[in-house]
Write a protein that holds these residues in place. Sequence first.
Motif, PDB file in Angstrom:
ATOM      1  N   PRO A 205      25.791 -48.030 -23.546  1.00 64.60           N
ATOM      2  CA  PRO A 205      25.878 -46.776 -24.514  1.00 64.60           C
ATOM      3  C   PRO A 205      24.816 -46.680 -25.383  1.00 64.60           C
ATOM      4  O   PRO A 205      24.320 -47.794 -25.879  1.00 64.60           O
ATOM      5  CB  PRO A 205      27.335 -47.052 -25.282  1.00 64.60           C
ATOM      6  CG  PRO A 205      27.578 -48.745 -25.166  1.00 64.60           C
ATOM      7  CD  PRO A 205      26.892 -48.890 -23.840  1.00 64.60           C
ATOM      8  N   GLY A 206      24.448 -45.567 -25.922  1.00 67.67           N
ATOM      9  CA  GLY A 206      23.500 -45.310 -26.919  1.00 67.67           C
ATOM     10  C   GLY A 206      22.042 -45.582 -26.735  1.00 67.67           C
ATOM     11  O   GLY A 206      21.186 -45.885 -27.421  1.00 67.67           O
ATOM     12  N   ALA A 207      21.783 -45.185 -25.393  1.00 65.44           N
ATOM     13  CA  ALA A 207      20.282 -45.060 -24.963  1.00 65.44           C
ATOM     14  C   ALA A 207      19.454 -44.232 -25.701  1.00 65.44           C
ATOM     15  O   ALA A 207      19.768 -42.990 -25.612  1.00 65.44           O
ATOM     16  CB  ALA A 207      20.105 -45.249 -23.415  1.00 65.44           C
ATOM     17  N   SER A 208      18.592 -44.470 -26.361  1.00 61.13           N
ATOM     18  CA  SER A 208      17.567 -43.682 -27.065  1.00 61.13           C
ATOM     19  C   SER A 208      16.570 -43.007 -25.960  1.00 61.13           C
ATOM     20  O   SER A 208      16.411 -43.523 -25.036  1.00 61.13           O
ATOM     21  CB  SER A 208      16.857 -44.417 -27.945  1.00 61.13           C
ATOM     22  OG  SER A 208      16.069 -45.397 -27.615  1.00 61.13           O
ATOM     23  N   ASP A 209      15.893 -42.125 -26.417  1.00 66.27           N
ATOM     24  CA  ASP A 209      14.864 -41.472 -25.522  1.00 66.27           C
ATOM     25  C   ASP A 209      13.650 -42.469 -25.703  1.00 66.27           C
ATOM     26  O   ASP A 209      13.055 -42.501 -24.517  1.00 66.27           O
ATOM     27  CB  ASP A 209      14.176 -40.216 -26.434  1.00 66.27           C
ATOM     28  CG  ASP A 209      15.168 -39.097 -26.256  1.00 66.27           C
ATOM     29  OD1 ASP A 209      16.015 -39.072 -25.285  1.00 66.27           O
ATOM     30  OD2 ASP A 209      14.904 -37.953 -26.953  1.00 66.27           O
ATOM     31  N   ALA A 210      13.383 -43.367 -26.580  1.00 69.69           N
ATOM     32  CA  ALA A 210      12.655 -44.425 -26.384  1.00 69.69           C
ATOM     33  C   ALA A 210      12.607 -45.283 -25.463  1.00 69.69           C
ATOM     34  O   ALA A 210      11.730 -45.798 -24.652  1.00 69.69           O
ATOM     35  CB  ALA A 210      12.011 -45.077 -27.828  1.00 69.69           C
ATOM     36  N   LEU A 211      13.932 -45.654 -25.147  1.00 71.23           N
ATOM     37  CA  LEU A 211      14.402 -46.706 -24.318  1.00 71.23           C
ATOM     38  C   LEU A 211      14.235 -45.926 -22.867  1.00 71.23           C
ATOM     39  O   LEU A 211      13.818 -46.530 -21.944  1.00 71.23           O
ATOM     40  CB  LEU A 211      15.970 -47.044 -24.536  1.00 71.23           C
ATOM     41  CG  LEU A 211      16.342 -48.155 -23.465  1.00 71.23           C
ATOM     42  CD1 LEU A 211      15.748 -49.538 -23.292  1.00 71.23           C
ATOM     43  CD2 LEU A 211      18.134 -48.282 -23.739  1.00 71.23           C
ATOM     44  N   ARG A 212      14.619 -44.628 -22.738  1.00 70.11           N
ATOM     45  CA  ARG A 212      14.595 -43.913 -21.664  1.00 70.11           C
ATOM     46  C   ARG A 212      13.113 -43.683 -21.176  1.00 70.11           C
ATOM     47  O   ARG A 212      12.843 -44.072 -19.766  1.00 70.11           O
ATOM     48  CB  ARG A 212      15.293 -42.622 -21.542  1.00 70.11           C
ATOM     49  CG  ARG A 212      16.451 -42.614 -21.808  1.00 70.11           C
ATOM     50  CD  ARG A 212      17.417 -41.065 -21.737  1.00 70.11           C
ATOM     51  NE  ARG A 212      18.625 -41.163 -22.148  1.00 70.11           N
ATOM     52  CZ  ARG A 212      19.608 -41.465 -21.332  1.00 70.11           C
ATOM     53  NH1 ARG A 212      19.360 -41.533 -19.830  1.00 70.11           N
ATOM     54  NH2 ARG A 212      21.054 -41.555 -21.725  1.00 70.11           N
TER      55      ARG A 212
END
Length: 897
Positions: free
Chosen positions: A449-456
Amino acid sequence: MKPAPPPPDATSDDLLLRVSPPRVPRHLVSRARLLTSDPAFHNVPAILVQAPPGFGKTSLLAQWRLEHLARGVVVAWVSAQSGDTPQRMAQVLALAVRQGAGRPTFGHVLLDATGPGGLESITIWLAEVAQAALDVVLIVDEAERLPPASREALAYLLRNAPPNLRVIIAARPDCNLDIDDLFAYGQCVLAGPAQMRFRLEETLELVRTRLGAQVDSDTAARLHELTEGWPLGLQLAMTLIGQGADARAQVAGMAALGGQLRDRFLALLLANLDASDRDYLAQIAALDHLHPDLCRVATGMEDAAERLHRLSRDTPVFVASEQGDWVRLHTLARDVLRQAFAAAPAERQAQVHARAARWLAGRGLLEDAARHALAAGQNELAYELAERSLYESIVTHGRQGVVLEWLAQLPAPELDRRPRLLLAAAWTLATSERHEDAGRMVERILAQPGASDALRCECALILSGAAVFADDPDRFAALHDPWAEQPPLRDPMLLQVHANRTAYRTLLQGDPALARLRQQQSPRPDAGRRQDFVGRWGEFIIGLTYVWEGQVLLVESLLQPAVASAEVELGRRNSFTCMFAALLASALWERNRPADAAAQLAGRLDVLERSGLPESLLLAYRTLARMASAEGAEHRALELLGALDAVGSARRLPRLRIASLVEQVRMHARRYRAQTCADLCRRIDAMLEDKALGTYGPMWRRGVDMLRWLALGHAAIAAQDWRGALAPLQQAAELAQAVQQARLHIEILGLRAFALDRCGERSLPLLREAMDLAASLGLVRVFEDAHPELGQWARQVAGEGAPASVATAPPPPAAAPAREAPRVVAGRGMVLTPKEREVMELLARNLSNKEIGRAMQVSETTVKWHVKNLLAKLDAGTRKEVVVRARILGLLQGADA
């Protein structure tokens, strides 16, 4: 007539042996960078060779002695001893010059038993050398044996040496001559262990000289890695290999050979150590890198630092680091000593590892600290340290092997609890043949949960990298393009990775110049952060653009230092270093430098097979296959191409399999094997019709279509269907031009000119155009590799008035002339006159005075006069002694007596 007085005590047999030079080893390899003519040593008044035992100091000095004798210089050799007071040392120096120059009266004052002592004796010796009007080279071996007063006298000699004296000294590292001022002013240069170690290309030459074709380049490279270029280690290894009935079979199992080497190594170097030193070495063998304070903490010995200094000085099992006081154990010794450490009580082992982990963690060396914590059973601390260090290790240092080792030890729940460990694992798997595992790892990351755009975006970078290693350019573009313009990244490292991928995307579009521009304009991370590895990827992409264009001169100038730097920072068998080397080797082959290309690829093919970029793997195999074909080893070339097909099948890289078949078509077309070429082309067509390839997009198809058309053109040439070859070659040329692959375009131009010439049409302008383009890029082998008759035609055209810079491969070497019978030749030194040298040569052939007179067309009386002078100069009593002493002094070379 009064009898001659007995010689003074100073000229005893002991002193005569001290000034007798050693025999040059039979298989000594003259290394160009260690010749006295090398710019590093040329015209330097003094040279200090300082290295531990086993580094070949005496052999190097003996080689330098022969070099100077060949130039007509008097060489005085001295082997130092512990009993050499300044007075006795001056006597030895005087006797050395007397023997080397053939001047029986030199140093008569010093050789008198009641002669002067102290520095006064050295001053007298220097004055006599200055007045002798001879160029003298003084070689002092084993200077560490000298007592302190004599070391001071030797330093005094160096500081006051006359212009006609050059001094070369060999000593162990602990010998301090206090001549730092001479180094500072350029009056003395140092040759240390780094210079004395064999480089890979030197090891390859040594193995070829000693063992011939019995050992291939890969095995020789493995041998070099095992011994780390240590001269004595190499000597031991080759002695063991040479004792086997089948050397190739013996060295195939390098692990077994390594065991024999370790036994001989330790028996030779560690046999004289006492039990406490052996126990100390076993404990510190658990550490990869050694620091005096770390050794003290880990072992609990208060004298650990002193022991480390003493053992590193007295035994050559240590390798010095560039980082101050850090050293490490030689690989040959470390593995055996670790076995001894493993036999220690488990509690003792845990103590050493736990202490090392605390010390390393306190100094920010987290990766090493994590490994020791895990070995000590402190799992939670080990996982925490690994999470803090492994992501940095892979992203900024490219240490895939370290991360893969941790992946094999970490439980799956620990990975899910630690996101940065998951990211490190995904990055590692993406840049290897396990790209599908990387995709599954990314799914686990994004499922949290909580995957940010930077992580994607970072996950897209990981998956696009996996697509590159999977040789799927269309999938790479699909993953990269959505984040191409404004990536939501803040980490400077990741921004640099994104810039590298953007440049690569531009290259795939067929614009290498624009790819370089974008790479050069990309943002750079902060100088305070380690970004070497990411920056190296940028260099790799620029090098790939030059390879794409056929700019081999620029490839060489860019990648030669880059490969050397990567070997130092990452290791020679690091996967990234190997990919760099594959690009460089392909350029060196195009420059017609097969030995250099082979050295770059030696011992690296297995690494490329496991984790190399597909393009690097293809270039490496194709270069090796073409080298084998050029050497006449067609069976070896076909074996390599079959191996490339197998690797492509194992890694599911169909383009590599097609490239292997195309290269086989080219090879068979050189011998006009029409049926074989036709069968191979049918295999290519059948492979391209496989429905499983439907997932590949237009960029991938464009590349394999170009290869297919090229294969059809070669097949038509093999069938001597010259007209039929033109159409497929034209199709391949258009595709090559569309993506600016200039090297392939030039090759096709040459093949089209070749076909047109066989059709009887005007073709010479087309060939000259291709030759001019090849010359501008530095391509030497392009026509010879395309077809031998095309290469011969290009050489003929170049010889008919083409510019001198036209790049064409040289004709095959002519058969070596029969070797002449060995001759006896007198060295050209200042000791003998030209007539005396001639008489010496004839004496060595057992000619009488009358026969010598006839040969020289002089009277027998003149010959007797020359022989008398030789007896006096060489202090000999008979003609036979003259010849023997001349050989010992290096004045007579050639056939053995």
